[in-house]
Design a protein around this motif. Structure first.
Motif, PDB file in Angstrom:
ATOM      1  N   ASP A   1      37.747  25.163   7.927  1.00  0.00           N
ATOM      2  CA  ASP A   1      36.508  25.940   7.847  1.00  0.00           C
ATOM      3  C   ASP A   1      36.568  27.239   8.624  1.00  0.00           C
ATOM      4  OD1 ASP A   1      35.459  23.961   6.282  1.00  0.00           O
ATOM      5  OD2 ASP A   1      34.434  22.938   7.946  1.00  0.00           O
ATOM      6  N   ASP A   2      37.406  27.307   9.683  1.00  0.00           N
ATOM      7  CA  ASP A   2      37.439  28.521  10.507  1.00  0.00           C
ATOM      8  C   ASP A   2      38.391  29.591   9.951  1.00  0.00           C
ATOM      9  OD1 ASP A   2      39.708  27.059  10.966  1.00  0.00           O
ATOM     10  OD2 ASP A   2      39.754  27.465  13.134  1.00  0.00           O
ATOM     11  N   TYR A   3      39.036  29.355   8.794  1.00  0.00           N
ATOM     12  CA  TYR A   3      39.935  30.354   8.202  1.00  0.00           C
ATOM     13  C   TYR A   3      39.117  31.461   7.518  1.00  0.00           C
ATOM     14  CZ  TYR A   3      44.647  28.455   8.813  1.00  0.00           C
ATOM     15  OH  TYR A   3      45.845  28.059   9.351  1.00  0.00           O
ATOM     16  N   THR A   4      39.476  32.672   7.861  1.00  0.00           N
ATOM     17  CA  THR A   4      38.828  33.809   7.198  1.00  0.00           C
ATOM     18  C   THR A   4      39.518  34.081   5.860  1.00  0.00           C
ATOM     19  OG1 THR A   4      40.300  35.444   8.209  1.00  0.00           O
ATOM     20  CG2 THR A   4      38.311  34.818   9.464  1.00  0.00           C
ATOM     21  N   ALA A   5      38.915  35.001   5.081  1.00  0.00           N
ATOM     22  CA  ALA A   5      39.518  35.386   3.800  1.00  0.00           C
ATOM     23  C   ALA A   5      40.911  35.990   4.014  1.00  0.00           C
ATOM     24  CB  ALA A   5      38.617  36.393   3.071  1.00  0.00           C
ATOM     25  N   LYS A   6      41.060  36.746   5.106  1.00  0.00           N
ATOM     26  CA  LYS A   6      42.358  37.341   5.401  1.00  0.00           C
ATOM     27  C   LYS A   6      43.383  36.273   5.741  1.00  0.00           C
ATOM     28  CE  LYS A   6      45.061  40.881   6.119  1.00  0.00           C
ATOM     29  NZ  LYS A   6      45.489  41.746   5.000  1.00  0.00           N
TER      30      LYS A   6
ATOM     31  N   GLU B   1      44.488  34.637   2.539  1.00  0.00           N
ATOM     32  CA  GLU B   1      45.346  35.538   1.749  1.00  0.00           C
ATOM     33  C   GLU B   1      46.770  35.532   2.266  1.00  0.00           C
ATOM     34  OE1 GLU B   1      45.693  40.351   0.920  1.00  0.00           O
ATOM     35  OE2 GLU B   1      43.699  39.476   1.262  1.00  0.00           O
ATOM     36  N   GLN B   2      46.929  35.541   3.594  1.00  0.00           N
ATOM     37  CA  GLN B   2      48.262  35.530   4.187  1.00  0.00           C
ATOM     38  C   GLN B   2      49.006  34.243   3.868  1.00  0.00           C
ATOM     39  OE1 GLN B   2      47.429  36.263   8.335  1.00  0.00           O
ATOM     40  NE2 GLN B   2      47.509  38.499   8.083  1.00  0.00           N
ATOM     41  N   VAL B   3      48.305  33.122   3.905  1.00  0.00           N
ATOM     42  CA  VAL B   3      48.926  31.833   3.593  1.00  0.00           C
ATOM     43  C   VAL B   3      49.366  31.802   2.131  1.00  0.00           C
ATOM     44  CG1 VAL B   3      48.533  29.347   3.369  1.00  0.00           C
ATOM     45  CG2 VAL B   3      47.695  30.566   5.384  1.00  0.00           C
ATOM     46  N   ILE B   4      48.500  32.280   1.235  1.00  0.00           N
ATOM     47  CA  ILE B   4      48.820  32.280  -0.201  1.00  0.00           C
ATOM     48  C   ILE B   4      50.041  33.148  -0.478  1.00  0.00           C
ATOM     49  CG2 ILE B   4      47.998  33.005  -2.470  1.00  0.00           C
ATOM     50  CD1 ILE B   4      45.168  32.206  -1.518  1.00  0.00           C
ATOM     51  N   GLU B   5      50.097  34.334   0.130  1.00  0.00           N
ATOM     52  CA  GLU B   5      51.237  35.228  -0.064  1.00  0.00           C
ATOM     53  C   GLU B   5      52.522  34.592   0.450  1.00  0.00           C
ATOM     54  OE1 GLU B   5      49.098  39.641   0.116  1.00  0.00           O
ATOM     55  OE2 GLU B   5      50.259  38.907   1.823  1.00  0.00           O
TER      56      GLU B   5
END
Length: 303
Positions: free
Chosen positions: A279-284, A287-291
Protein backbone atom coordinates in the motif's frame (compact mmCIF):
# COMPACT_ATOMS: atom_id res chain seq x y z
CA UNK A 1 27.07 66.61 -45.78
CA UNK A 2 30.84 66.95 -45.53
CA UNK A 3 33.62 64.43 -45.29
CA UNK A 4 36.55 64.61 -42.90
CA UNK A 5 38.58 66.85 -45.22
CA UNK A 6 35.73 69.34 -45.41
CA UNK A 7 34.85 68.57 -49.04
CA UNK A 8 31.28 67.95 -50.07
CA UNK A 9 30.37 64.36 -50.93
CA UNK A 10 28.86 64.04 -54.40
CA UNK A 11 25.97 61.58 -54.38
CA UNK A 12 25.11 59.70 -57.56
CA UNK A 13 21.99 60.90 -59.31
CA UNK A 14 19.17 58.63 -60.44
CA UNK A 15 20.36 59.02 -64.03
CA UNK A 16 23.88 57.95 -63.06
CA UNK A 17 22.58 54.92 -61.18
CA UNK A 18 20.62 53.91 -64.28
CA UNK A 19 23.61 54.46 -66.52
CA UNK A 20 22.07 57.47 -68.29
CA UNK A 21 24.80 59.84 -69.45
CA UNK A 22 24.44 63.60 -69.19
CA UNK A 23 24.12 64.11 -72.95
CA UNK A 24 20.95 62.02 -73.04
CA UNK A 25 17.63 63.66 -72.40
CA UNK A 26 14.21 62.16 -71.85
CA UNK A 27 11.44 62.49 -74.40
CA UNK A 28 7.78 61.54 -74.31
CA UNK A 29 7.21 58.29 -76.23
CA UNK A 30 3.81 56.83 -77.08
CA UNK A 31 3.26 53.71 -75.00
CA UNK A 32 1.53 52.02 -77.94
CA UNK A 33 4.86 52.07 -79.81
CA UNK A 34 6.74 50.25 -77.03
CA UNK A 35 6.91 46.46 -76.78
CA UNK A 36 8.37 44.40 -73.90
CA UNK A 37 11.93 43.10 -73.93
CA UNK A 38 12.19 39.72 -75.62
CA UNK A 39 12.08 36.90 -73.05
CA UNK A 40 11.88 39.42 -70.21
CA UNK A 41 12.48 37.25 -67.11
CA UNK A 42 10.95 39.57 -64.51
CA UNK A 43 7.24 39.30 -63.77
CA UNK A 44 5.02 42.40 -63.74
CA UNK A 45 2.34 41.65 -61.16
CA UNK A 46 -0.86 43.52 -60.32
CA UNK A 47 -0.14 43.28 -56.61
CA UNK A 48 -0.33 45.79 -53.76
CA UNK A 49 3.00 47.36 -54.69
CA UNK A 50 1.77 47.90 -58.24
CA UNK A 51 -1.35 49.63 -56.94
CA UNK A 52 0.86 51.95 -54.88
CA UNK A 53 2.94 52.69 -57.98
CA UNK A 54 -0.19 53.40 -60.03
CA UNK A 55 -1.42 55.85 -57.41
CA UNK A 56 1.97 57.58 -57.38
CA UNK A 57 1.92 57.87 -61.17
CA UNK A 58 -1.58 59.35 -61.09
CA UNK A 59 -0.43 62.04 -58.66
CA UNK A 60 3.16 62.71 -59.75
CA UNK A 61 3.53 61.15 -63.18
CA UNK A 62 6.46 58.88 -64.08
CA UNK A 63 9.39 60.52 -62.31
CA UNK A 64 12.21 58.30 -63.61
CA UNK A 65 12.41 57.84 -67.40
CA UNK A 66 12.31 54.32 -68.77
CA UNK A 67 15.16 53.05 -70.95
CA UNK A 68 14.34 52.04 -74.54
CA UNK A 69 16.13 51.05 -77.71
CA UNK A 70 14.94 51.34 -81.29
CA UNK A 71 14.05 48.12 -83.11
CA UNK A 72 14.23 47.27 -86.82
CA UNK A 73 10.61 48.39 -87.33
CA UNK A 74 11.39 51.88 -85.98
CA UNK A 75 9.42 51.12 -82.86
CA UNK A 76 10.77 50.77 -79.35
CA UNK A 77 11.80 47.86 -77.15
CA UNK A 78 11.63 48.33 -73.40
CA UNK A 79 14.98 47.70 -71.72
CA UNK A 80 14.28 48.97 -68.22
CA UNK A 81 10.94 50.15 -66.90
CA UNK A 82 8.33 47.47 -67.53
CA UNK A 83 6.64 48.06 -64.15
CA UNK A 84 6.60 51.84 -64.63
CA UNK A 85 5.06 51.48 -68.07
CA UNK A 86 2.41 49.05 -66.78
CA UNK A 87 1.57 51.48 -63.97
CA UNK A 88 1.36 54.34 -66.48
CA UNK A 89 -1.07 52.34 -68.60
CA UNK A 90 -3.23 51.53 -65.56
CA UNK A 91 -3.14 55.22 -64.63
CA UNK A 92 -4.49 56.11 -68.07
CA UNK A 93 -1.34 57.68 -69.56
CA UNK A 94 -0.68 57.34 -73.28
CA UNK A 95 2.94 58.52 -73.25
CA UNK A 96 5.88 57.94 -70.92
CA UNK A 97 9.19 59.79 -70.42
CA UNK A 98 11.98 57.68 -71.90
CA UNK A 99 15.67 57.64 -72.75
CA UNK A 100 16.31 56.05 -76.15
CA UNK A 101 19.76 54.54 -76.48
CA UNK A 102 21.59 52.55 -79.14
CA UNK A 103 22.30 49.17 -77.58
CA UNK A 104 23.41 45.83 -78.99
CA UNK A 105 21.40 42.76 -78.02
CA UNK A 106 23.95 41.75 -75.38
CA UNK A 107 24.36 45.28 -74.00
CA UNK A 108 20.58 45.53 -73.74
CA UNK A 109 20.39 42.22 -71.84
CA UNK A 110 23.05 43.35 -69.37
CA UNK A 111 21.31 46.70 -68.84
CA UNK A 112 17.91 45.04 -68.44
CA UNK A 113 19.14 42.52 -65.87
CA UNK A 114 21.23 45.05 -63.93
CA UNK A 115 18.25 47.41 -63.62
CA UNK A 116 16.04 44.69 -62.08
CA UNK A 117 18.24 42.18 -60.27
CA UNK A 118 18.59 44.24 -57.08
CA UNK A 119 14.83 44.40 -56.54
CA UNK A 120 13.52 42.95 -53.31
CA UNK A 121 11.59 39.67 -53.22
CA UNK A 122 12.65 38.34 -56.60
CA UNK A 123 11.24 34.90 -57.37
CA UNK A 124 13.66 32.00 -57.93
CA UNK A 125 12.46 31.72 -61.54
CA UNK A 126 13.21 35.41 -62.14
CA UNK A 127 16.74 35.06 -60.82
CA UNK A 128 17.23 31.83 -62.77
CA UNK A 129 16.43 33.24 -66.21
CA UNK A 130 18.00 36.65 -65.49
CA UNK A 131 21.30 35.07 -64.42
CA UNK A 132 21.26 32.78 -67.45
CA UNK A 133 20.56 35.61 -69.89
CA UNK A 134 23.23 37.90 -68.47
CA UNK A 135 25.83 35.14 -68.20
CA UNK A 136 25.31 34.16 -71.84
CA UNK A 137 25.53 37.82 -72.87
CA UNK A 138 28.77 38.27 -70.91
CA UNK A 139 30.27 35.22 -72.58
CA UNK A 140 29.41 36.61 -76.02
CA UNK A 141 30.78 40.01 -75.13
CA UNK A 142 33.98 38.27 -74.16
CA UNK A 143 35.18 40.68 -71.51
CA UNK A 144 34.17 42.54 -68.38
CA UNK A 145 32.22 45.70 -69.03
CA UNK A 146 33.63 47.56 -66.02
CA UNK A 147 37.32 47.53 -67.01
CA UNK A 148 39.40 48.55 -69.99
CA UNK A 149 41.34 45.70 -71.54
CA UNK A 150 43.36 45.18 -74.65
CA UNK A 151 41.86 41.71 -75.00
CA UNK A 152 38.19 42.59 -75.42
CA UNK A 153 37.81 40.02 -78.17
CA UNK A 154 39.01 37.18 -75.97
CA UNK A 155 36.10 35.00 -74.88
CA UNK A 156 35.59 34.56 -71.16
CA UNK A 157 35.72 31.06 -69.81
CA UNK A 158 32.39 29.97 -68.27
CA UNK A 159 33.78 29.73 -64.73
CA UNK A 160 35.45 33.15 -64.94
CA UNK A 161 32.33 34.87 -66.27
CA UNK A 162 30.19 33.14 -63.61
CA UNK A 163 32.57 34.40 -60.91
CA UNK A 164 32.28 37.93 -62.29
CA UNK A 165 28.49 37.71 -62.27
CA UNK A 166 28.55 36.32 -58.73
CA UNK A 167 30.55 39.34 -57.53
CA UNK A 168 28.15 41.72 -59.26
CA UNK A 169 24.94 40.28 -57.79
CA UNK A 170 26.27 39.23 -54.38
CA UNK A 171 25.79 35.48 -54.79
CA UNK A 172 28.34 32.68 -54.73
CA UNK A 173 29.39 31.22 -58.07
CA UNK A 174 27.94 27.87 -56.99
CA UNK A 175 24.61 29.48 -56.15
CA UNK A 176 24.53 31.19 -59.55
CA UNK A 177 24.99 27.75 -61.11
CA UNK A 178 22.15 26.32 -59.01
CA UNK A 179 19.77 29.09 -60.01
CA UNK A 180 20.55 28.61 -63.70
CA UNK A 181 19.82 24.89 -63.33
CA UNK A 182 16.22 25.84 -62.49
CA UNK A 183 15.73 26.94 -66.11
CA UNK A 184 15.87 23.22 -67.02
CA UNK A 185 12.69 22.50 -65.05
CA UNK A 186 9.30 22.13 -66.70
CA UNK A 187 7.12 25.23 -65.99
CA UNK A 188 4.84 23.37 -63.57
CA UNK A 189 7.72 22.40 -61.29
CA UNK A 190 9.25 25.88 -61.51
CA UNK A 191 5.91 27.32 -60.36
CA UNK A 192 6.08 25.04 -57.32
CA UNK A 193 9.52 26.46 -56.50
CA UNK A 194 8.23 30.03 -56.81
CA UNK A 195 5.28 29.18 -54.56
CA UNK A 196 7.59 27.54 -51.99
CA UNK A 197 5.93 24.15 -52.46
CA UNK A 198 9.12 22.53 -53.76
CA UNK A 199 12.45 22.89 -51.98
CA UNK A 200 15.09 24.78 -53.93
CA UNK A 201 17.78 22.10 -53.51
CA UNK A 202 15.39 19.30 -54.48
CA UNK A 203 14.33 21.29 -57.55
CA UNK A 204 17.98 21.65 -58.59
CA UNK A 205 18.38 17.86 -58.35
CA UNK A 206 15.23 17.33 -60.42
CA UNK A 207 16.57 19.69 -63.12
CA UNK A 208 19.08 17.04 -64.18
CA UNK A 209 16.26 14.61 -65.00
CA UNK A 210 14.63 14.21 -68.42
CA UNK A 211 11.58 16.43 -69.05
CA UNK A 212 9.20 13.48 -69.49
CA UNK A 213 10.19 12.06 -66.11
CA UNK A 214 9.83 15.56 -64.63
CA UNK A 215 6.20 15.48 -65.74
CA UNK A 216 5.74 12.19 -63.87
CA UNK A 217 7.34 13.76 -60.80
CA UNK A 218 4.94 16.71 -61.02
CA UNK A 219 1.99 14.29 -61.20
CA UNK A 220 3.33 12.47 -58.12
CA UNK A 221 3.66 15.73 -56.16
CA UNK A 222 0.15 16.79 -57.24
CA UNK A 223 -1.25 13.47 -56.00
CA UNK A 224 0.70 13.13 -52.74
CA UNK A 225 1.52 16.74 -51.86
CA UNK A 226 5.20 16.04 -51.25
CA UNK A 227 8.50 14.79 -52.64
CA UNK A 228 11.46 13.88 -50.46
CA UNK A 229 15.15 14.44 -51.29
CA UNK A 230 15.88 10.73 -50.81
CA UNK A 231 13.23 9.85 -53.39
CA UNK A 232 14.86 12.04 -56.05
CA UNK A 233 18.32 10.74 -55.08
CA UNK A 234 17.13 7.15 -55.50
CA UNK A 235 15.47 7.99 -58.82
CA UNK A 236 18.58 9.66 -60.23
CA UNK A 237 20.68 6.73 -59.11
CA UNK A 238 18.36 4.32 -60.94
CA UNK A 239 18.32 6.50 -64.05
CA UNK A 240 22.11 6.22 -64.21
CA UNK A 241 21.56 2.54 -65.10
CA UNK A 242 19.13 3.35 -67.89
CA UNK A 243 15.62 4.66 -68.64
CA UNK A 244 12.61 3.63 -66.56
CA UNK A 245 8.84 3.92 -66.94
CA UNK A 246 6.38 5.72 -64.70
CA UNK A 247 5.37 2.58 -62.81
CA UNK A 248 9.00 1.89 -61.96
CA UNK A 249 9.43 5.46 -60.76
CA UNK A 250 6.44 5.13 -58.44
CA UNK A 251 7.87 1.89 -57.08
CA UNK A 252 11.17 3.65 -56.32
CA UNK A 253 9.35 6.48 -54.56
CA UNK A 254 7.18 4.13 -52.53
CA UNK A 255 10.14 2.06 -51.39
CA UNK A 256 11.81 5.21 -50.09
CA UNK A 257 8.87 6.18 -47.94
CA UNK A 258 8.93 4.06 -44.80
CA UNK A 259 5.57 2.92 -43.48
CA UNK A 260 4.66 4.54 -40.22
CA UNK A 261 4.66 2.27 -37.19
CA UNK A 262 1.22 1.51 -35.77
CA UNK A 263 0.72 3.40 -32.56
CA UNK A 264 0.17 1.02 -29.61
CA UNK A 265 -1.35 2.27 -26.40
CA UNK A 266 -1.38 0.14 -23.22
CA UNK A 267 -2.81 1.12 -19.83
CA UNK A 268 -3.20 -0.58 -16.46
CA UNK A 269 -5.91 0.40 -14.02
CA UNK A 270 -4.91 1.28 -10.48
CA UNK A 271 -7.11 -1.57 -9.20
CA UNK A 272 -5.22 -4.07 -11.33
CA UNK A 273 -1.78 -2.85 -10.19
CA UNK A 274 -2.34 -2.32 -6.47
CA UNK A 275 -2.91 -6.02 -5.80
CA UNK A 276 0.75 -6.63 -6.75
CA UNK A 277 2.30 -3.86 -4.62
CA UNK A 278 2.33 -2.86 -0.94
CA UNK A 279 0.00 0.00 0.00
CA UNK A 280 2.89 2.43 0.62
CA UNK A 281 4.25 2.11 -2.98
CA UNK A 282 3.86 5.24 -5.03
CA UNK A 283 3.13 5.29 -8.77
CA UNK A 284 6.82 5.98 -9.37
CA UNK A 285 7.84 2.99 -7.24
CA UNK A 286 5.50 0.71 -9.21
CA UNK A 287 6.81 2.04 -12.53
CA UNK A 288 10.40 1.29 -11.56
CA UNK A 289 9.54 -2.27 -10.53
CA UNK A 290 7.63 -2.89 -13.79
CA UNK A 291 10.51 -1.56 -15.90
CA UNK A 292 12.97 -3.76 -13.98
CA UNK A 293 10.86 -6.86 -14.49
CA UNK A 294 10.39 -6.11 -18.21
CA UNK A 295 14.13 -5.65 -18.64
CA UNK A 296 14.74 -9.04 -17.04
CA UNK A 297 12.06 -10.61 -19.25
CA UNK A 298 13.61 -9.13 -22.40
CA UNK A 299 17.03 -10.55 -21.48
CA UNK A 300 15.53 -13.99 -20.98
CA UNK A 301 13.94 -13.84 -24.47
CA UNK A 302 17.35 -13.40 -26.06
CA UNK A 303 18.66 -16.74 -24.70
Amino acid sequence: MKNRSGEKIKLASIDELLGVVNEESAMEIEISKIHPFKNHPFKVLDDEKMQDLVESVRINGVLTPVLLRMDDNEEYEMVSGHRRMHAAQLAGLTTIPAIVRELSDDDAIVAMVDANIQREELLPSEKAFAYKMKLEAMKRQGSRTDITSGQNDQKLKPVISRNILADQVGESSKQIQRYIRLTELIPELLDLVDNKKLQFTVAVDISYIDKEVQEWIYEYISDTGFIKPKQIAALRNQLNDGPINQIQMLSIFNNCVMAKKVSRSLTFSEKKLTKYFPDDYTAKDMEQVIESLLEKWMQEQSY
